[in-house]
Design a protein around this motif. Structure first.
Motif, mmCIF file in Angstrom:
data_model
loop_
_atom_site.group_PDB
_atom_site.id
_atom_site.type_symbol
_atom_site.label_atom_id
_atom_site.label_comp_id
_atom_site.label_asym_id
_atom_site.label_seq_id
_atom_site.Cartn_x
_atom_site.Cartn_y
_atom_site.Cartn_z
ATOM 1 N N ILE A 91 35.715 30.273 16.955
ATOM 2 C CA ILE A 91 35.659 30.879 18.292
ATOM 3 C C ILE A 91 36.791 30.353 19.171
ATOM 4 O O ILE A 91 37.474 31.111 19.866
ATOM 5 C CB ILE A 91 34.293 30.598 18.946
ATOM 6 N N LEU A 92 36.984 29.046 19.130
ATOM 7 C CA LEU A 92 38.033 28.441 19.949
ATOM 8 C C LEU A 92 39.417 28.939 19.542
ATOM 9 O O LEU A 92 40.279 29.220 20.393
ATOM 10 C CB LEU A 92 37.960 26.911 19.832
ATOM 11 N N MET A 117 31.777 22.672 25.724
ATOM 12 C CA MET A 117 32.147 21.288 26.012
ATOM 13 C C MET A 117 33.636 21.067 25.801
ATOM 14 O O MET A 117 34.293 20.370 26.579
ATOM 15 C CB MET A 117 31.353 20.336 25.116
ATOM 16 N N ALA A 118 34.173 21.660 24.732
ATOM 17 C CA ALA A 118 35.598 21.505 24.440
ATOM 18 C C ALA A 118 36.454 22.081 25.561
ATOM 19 O O ALA A 118 37.380 21.433 26.060
ATOM 20 C CB ALA A 118 35.935 22.174 23.113
ATOM 21 N N VAL A 119 36.139 23.307 25.969
ATOM 22 C CA VAL A 119 36.928 23.960 27.024
ATOM 23 C C VAL A 119 36.773 23.222 28.345
ATOM 24 O O VAL A 119 37.757 22.958 29.054
ATOM 25 C CB VAL A 119 36.505 25.431 27.163
ATOM 26 N N LYS A 128 42.626 30.688 26.488
ATOM 27 C CA LYS A 128 41.772 30.025 27.473
ATOM 28 C C LYS A 128 41.801 28.503 27.333
ATOM 29 O O LYS A 128 41.118 27.796 28.076
ATOM 30 C CB LYS A 128 40.329 30.515 27.340
ATOM 31 N N ILE A 129 42.573 27.994 26.370
ATOM 32 C CA ILE A 129 42.558 26.561 26.056
ATOM 33 C C ILE A 129 43.779 25.868 26.624
ATOM 34 O O ILE A 129 44.921 26.236 26.327
ATOM 35 C CB ILE A 129 42.473 26.351 24.529
ATOM 36 N N GLY A 184 38.900 15.682 20.443
ATOM 37 C CA GLY A 184 38.499 15.832 19.051
ATOM 38 C C GLY A 184 36.992 15.968 18.945
ATOM 39 O O GLY A 184 36.251 15.365 19.726
ATOM 40 N N ILE A 185 36.556 16.789 17.987
ATOM 41 C CA ILE A 185 35.129 16.936 17.715
ATOM 42 C C ILE A 185 34.893 16.574 16.247
ATOM 43 O O ILE A 185 35.534 17.140 15.360
ATOM 44 C CB ILE A 185 34.627 18.369 17.965
ATOM 45 N N ARG A 186 33.988 15.635 16.003
ATOM 46 C CA ARG A 186 33.768 15.170 14.639
ATOM 47 C C ARG A 186 32.488 15.725 14.030
ATOM 48 O O ARG A 186 31.451 15.827 14.700
ATOM 49 C CB ARG A 186 33.672 13.643 14.607
#
Length: 391
Positions: free
Chosen positions: A113-114, A380-382, A120-121, A69-71
């Motif tokens: 974008i994601l 960072m997420a990927v 790719k995820i 998760g990204i807040r």
């Protein structure tokens, strides 16, 4: 993943819309609506209503994997803006003086974008739009947790990015362990006995008592806490008296205690009560103390901090993550990190000469940082999901 200029420009434009229309903690109704409209535009599924105005975007990759998760925080501050920006706040007395408008816009566009690269995820990415971060000691994180924001999707790791005016654009503040401090509040009401200024012997002057309390409180840091452990005791408001020839019967003090370690917090709080109660008693006054345990310290997971630093250095080189010291500012994201491992980090946004600090009415941020902030969140997420897949 490549970030094209049109996305960056759209992110800056949307940030300016939010900046023009700031809303206070728990009142972020239009902000929440705008976030949901953007998620609709980007075809990102979401759930709304957490902590009132909070939103949870959900991006499911085409491959199985973990959950991160990204807040982004979405509320503004009760400050009248004097930045001089052409997109200065239209809401009198309310301003995005802490960069939450930038956090929100960058997360939305990183999400775009994601979502366009789901092939790719490996797993699921949660976009967490949190209200009431500035509402210490209550905060919106606790209520989002109570509302079940992670009941269906339990994160393996959480991220949060915050603009940092002390860092130049292209630099990141990433550190293991504590990065932000415990932030507690207090209010002291001292009651003496008022009277005529010419007859002090028949009174108990609340101003004199309060002065002694303020001075004595400074000995906590200078003589009680370990000098190698950060601590601050600040009295930010002193209100007493009605007229030049009247000895004040009451005095009110308000302030904050900031610490990094929990042990230092416990000691500082204990000495605070002892000093206030004993000084006022010795001087013949009564006292009422209100103490509010605020946000806990924000403590980054060691392994995930190393992983994130690796992601950034792969993008921008070793010099992009300079060694920095933690801050004693408070952060509601700490309550998420009490439940789940993760990392809170700083994004350099300095405008250079004339830069004002966070929470200043003339605060400005360098929008050149948007490219770095969005790129960092995406990668960072990927990278984090890839790390989970390898575990």
């Amino acid at each position: 993943m490549k970030i094209n200029n049109s996305i960056i420009n759209d992110a800056i434009e949307f940030r300016r819309v939010l900046h023009l229309n700031p809303e206070l903690s728990t009142e972020e109704y239009e902000t929440s609506k705008r976030i949901q409209e953007k998620l609709d535009e980007f075809n990102i599924p979401y759930e709304a209503g957490y902590a009132g105005t909070g939103v949870l975007g959900i991006i499911k990759g085409e491959k199985e994997g973990g959950i991160i998760g990204i807040r982004a925080d979405i509320d503004a501050l009760p400050i009248t803006e004097t930045s001089g920006e052409e997109f200065t706040s239209l809401n009198e007395g309310v301003m995005h003086a802490c960069g939450h408008d930038a956090h929100t816009s960058m997360l939305l566009h990183a999400g775009k974008i994601l979502n366009e690269n789901k092939d790719k995820i490996k797993g699921t990415i949660l976009l967490i739009f949190q209200p009431a971060e500035e509402l210490s000691p209550i905060g919106g994180a606790k209520r989002m947790l109570e509302d079940g924001v992670f009941d269906e999707y339990t994160p393996d790791m959480l991220l949060a990015q915050h603009v940092w005016p002390d860092l130049e654009v292209g630099k990141f503040g990433i550190m293991a362990g504590p990065i932000m401090g415990n932030s507690d509040r207090f209010k002291i009401t001292i009651t003496g006995s008022g009277g005529h200024a010419s007859m002090p012997h028949s009174t108990t002057d609340a101003i004199i008592v309060a002065n002694q309390v303020v001075s004595a409180l400074q000995t906590i840091v200078s003589r009680n806490t370990d000098p190698m452990q950060p601590a601050v005791v600040t009295v930010g408001r002193f209100d007493a008296g009605t007229k030049h020839n009247v000895i004040a019967e009451t005095a009110e003090l308000e302030g904050t205690i900031r610490t990094q370690s929990d042990a230092t917090k416990v000691l500082t709080k204990k000495r605070f009560f002892e000093i206030v109660e004993q000084v006022t008693s010795a001087m013949g006054a009564d006292v009422e103390i209100e103490f509010y345990d605020g946000y806990p310290a924000t403590v980054n997971d060691i392994e995930w901090a190393a992983q994130l630093k690796k992601s950034i250095t792969n993008l921008y080189g070793e010099e992009s993550t300079p060694a920095l010291l933690p801050s004693l500012a408070g952060e509601d994201f700490s309550r998420f990190l009490k439940e789940y491992p993760g990392v809170y980090y700083w994004l350099g946004t300095s405008v250079g000469q004339g830069q004002k600090p966070l929470h200043n009415p003339a605060f400005r941020l360098n929008e050149d940082a948007f490219e770095y902030g969005i790129t960092a969140m995406v990668n960072m997420a990927v990278d984090s999901l890839n790390k989970l897949a390898e575990a």
